[in-house]
Design a protein around this motif. Structure first.
Motif, short mmCIF file in Angstrom:
data_model
loop_
_atom_site.label_atom_id
_atom_site.label_comp_id
_atom_site.label_asym_id
_atom_site.label_seq_id
_atom_site.Cartn_x
_atom_site.Cartn_y
_atom_site.Cartn_z
N THR A 115 0.99 -1.23 -0.04
CA THR A 115 -0.06 0.02 -0.10
C THR A 115 0.90 1.17 0.07
N ILE A 116 1.89 1.20 0.68
CA ILE A 116 2.88 2.42 0.84
C ILE A 116 3.50 2.63 -0.33
N ARG A 117 3.86 1.46 -1.24
CA ARG A 117 4.68 1.57 -2.46
C ARG A 117 3.78 2.04 -3.36
N PHE A 118 2.40 1.47 -3.53
CA PHE A 118 1.71 2.23 -4.39
C PHE A 118 1.51 3.62 -4.39
N ILE A 119 1.12 3.95 -3.14
CA ILE A 119 0.68 5.53 -2.87
C ILE A 119 2.00 6.34 -3.13
N ALA A 120 3.29 5.94 -2.81
CA ALA A 120 4.63 6.66 -3.04
C ALA A 120 4.53 6.69 -4.61
N HIS A 121 4.58 5.70 -5.31
CA HIS A 121 5.00 5.56 -6.66
C HIS A 121 3.83 6.34 -7.37
N ARG A 122 2.81 5.91 -7.17
CA ARG A 122 1.46 6.56 -7.91
C ARG A 122 1.55 7.91 -8.05
N PHE A 123 2.02 8.68 -6.92
CA PHE A 123 2.07 10.07 -6.84
C PHE A 123 3.57 10.53 -6.57
N ARG A 124 4.44 9.95 -7.38
CA ARG A 124 5.78 10.36 -6.99
C ARG A 124 6.29 11.76 -7.05
N PHE A 170 3.88 6.41 8.73
CA PHE A 170 3.35 6.36 7.34
C PHE A 170 4.04 7.23 6.43
N SER A 171 4.21 8.58 6.95
CA SER A 171 4.72 9.56 6.28
C SER A 171 6.38 9.34 5.82
N HIS A 172 6.99 8.70 6.84
CA HIS A 172 8.36 8.29 6.53
C HIS A 172 8.47 7.40 5.60
N GLY A 173 7.48 6.53 5.33
CA GLY A 173 7.51 5.42 4.52
C GLY A 173 7.12 5.82 3.32
N ILE A 174 6.22 6.79 2.82
CA ILE A 174 5.90 7.21 1.53
C ILE A 174 6.92 7.98 1.27
N LEU A 175 7.69 8.97 1.94
CA LEU A 175 8.75 9.40 1.23
C LEU A 175 10.02 8.80 1.07
N SER A 176 10.49 7.56 1.81
CA SER A 176 11.14 6.72 1.51
C SER A 176 11.14 5.89 0.40
N GLU A 177 9.95 5.42 -0.07
CA GLU A 177 9.91 4.94 -1.40
C GLU A 177 9.79 5.86 -2.43
N ALA A 178 9.35 7.05 -2.05
CA ALA A 178 9.16 8.00 -3.46
C ALA A 178 10.61 8.57 -3.73
#
Length: 416
Positions: free
Chosen positions: A53-62, A136-144
């Motif tokens: 889920t985190i990976r999808f959100i991060a890459h979908r709106f990278r 969750f925010s750390h995870g999104i920016l990490s993946e992005a």
């Protein structure tokens, strides 16, 4: 024998015993079968659930997250400066004027993070929301930013719940300073954003539902045998006028009353009725007029709740139940439900503010320490050196300095 021990000692003994059992199970390998691990005071549960889920959100709106990351750096840098200045000012104040510390104050009350003073139910819910938002925010920016998540999970620090996102160490090592700064800044910046949203909901939507029933001074109760009670005044009324003059605050009311002497007849207007009262003699000062009421600062109390500073003070949260229907929110439907929502929003905002602020302490292992470390590396590089050891040494010494400044006042209280 155990019943004679203070409650906090019993709780400590139970926690130590439980932790000893967990450590033993961890050594036997029993916990690892369930993805559990004991590390010092931490009990961690790692999982891969949620990574997708985190990976999808991060890459979908990278592209969006990359721009948001820059904003996060700005917000977190400002917060880091605020936190640093605040704890330095606190330390200087205590060192120069130690008498400001009441003799009966506890060390816990001086800790910058006021979470120790939170009510159990609201505090637990608010803490969980703040931690999830942070990680969750750390995870999104990490993946992005190309630093893949290795694992994520839940944990317990002694008795406090926590959540974590663990980026791949190799990914962090290979990432640029800018990318790492975005990741470190994301969690605290998200907490500050939740704080701002909570403050707006609190002050612009929920709190106005509890607007004062009238501007003035509330009567919490009347004193039997004195003029107010004899005239029929009751608790729950709000004094709006003394004579022809309106009153807004307690000092304003006292100033008006000081113009009269015992035996004077005065017109008192409340939100419910008008009274003609002959003033009595003050029991402690025969020369002063006395009405015979205990007062509640309705207008001042409400104004204090609307003030931004009050939104970061746990003491204010403990006063929210004082929003009595006698003085506030007349006719409000589903009052109990709205009051619960009001208190929850307050504690969510407060916890997110302090979690974000404390995490931006410029000391490792806090996020602020890592962000500060990246700033030091950039500064060293601009000065013509690429020796990371020098930058690491500087950031480590800065971390030690701020940890001492942070813990110093607490240790001073404990020792004195």
């Amino acid at each position: 024998m155990y019943m004679d021990l203070p409650p906090w000692i019993l709780i400590a003994l139970i926690l130590v015993g439980a932790w000893a059992v967990l450590v033993a199970l961890n050594k036997r390998g029993t916990l690892s079968k369930h993805n559990l691990e004991v590390s010092g005071p931490l009990l961690l549960w790692r999982t891969n659930y949620g990574k997708g889920t985190i990976r999808f959100i991060a890459h979908r709106f990278r592209p969006l997250w990359k721009k948001v990351g820059v904003i996060c750096i700005v917000i977190s840098t400002v917060t880091m400066v605020f936190t640093a200045v605040m704890i330095i000012a606190q330390a200087i104040l205590i060192i120069r004027t130690p008498e400001v510390i009441p003799p009966d104050v506890g060390a816990g009350e001086m800790i910058l993070l006021p979470g120790l003073a939170l009510p159990l139910t609201y505090g637990l819910v608010a803490l969980i929301i703040a931690i999830v938002v942070h990680e969750f925010s750390h995870g999104i920016l990490s993946e992005a930013e190309g630093m893949n998540i290795k694992s994520l999970g839940l944990g317990v620090l002694v008795a406090l719940p926590l959540a974590f996102v663990e980026p791949d160490e190799e990914g962090i090592k290979n990432a640029s300073s800018r990318s790492k700064m975005k990741m470190f800044a994301a969690g605290p910046a998200a907490n500050i954003l939740v704080f701002v949203i909570s403050f707006l909901v609190f002050t612009q939507i929920l709190l106005p539902m509890f607007a004062p029933n009238a501007e003035g001074i509330g009567i919490s109760e009347t004193i039997e045998g004195f003029p107010a009670a004899d005239a029929g005044m009751t608790g729950g009324e709000i004094i709006t006028h003394v004579g022809e003059s309106g009153v807004k605050g307690i000092e304003d009311f006292r100033g008006k009353m000081a113009e009269f002497s015992p035996g004077d007849v005065v017109e008192i207007q409340t939100n419910k009725d008008a009274y003609t009262i002959e003033l009595g003699v003050h029991p402690d000062d025969p020369g002063r007029a006395f009405l015979g009421v205990h007062l509640f600062p309705v207008t001042e109390f409400y104004a204090g709740l609307m003030h931004p500073i009050g939104f970061i003070l746990p003491q204010v949260g403990t006063m929210l139940p004082l929003l009595s229907p006698d003085f506030f929110g007349a006719g409000l439907v589903h009052r109990d439900v709205v009051l619960i929502a009001l208190q929850l929003v307050f504690w969510v905002g407060l916890l997110n503010f302090w979690l974000g602020a404390i995490n931006m302490l410029p000391a490792k292992p806090f996020d602020g320490g890592h962000l500060m470390g990246e700033y030091v590396k950039m500064l060293i590089q601009r000065l013509g050196s690429r020796d990371e050891k020098v930058a690491n040494n500087i950031s480590n010494w800065v971390s030690v300095l701020f940890i001492l400044i942070y813990l110093g006042p607490i240790l001073l209280i404990v020792m004195t």
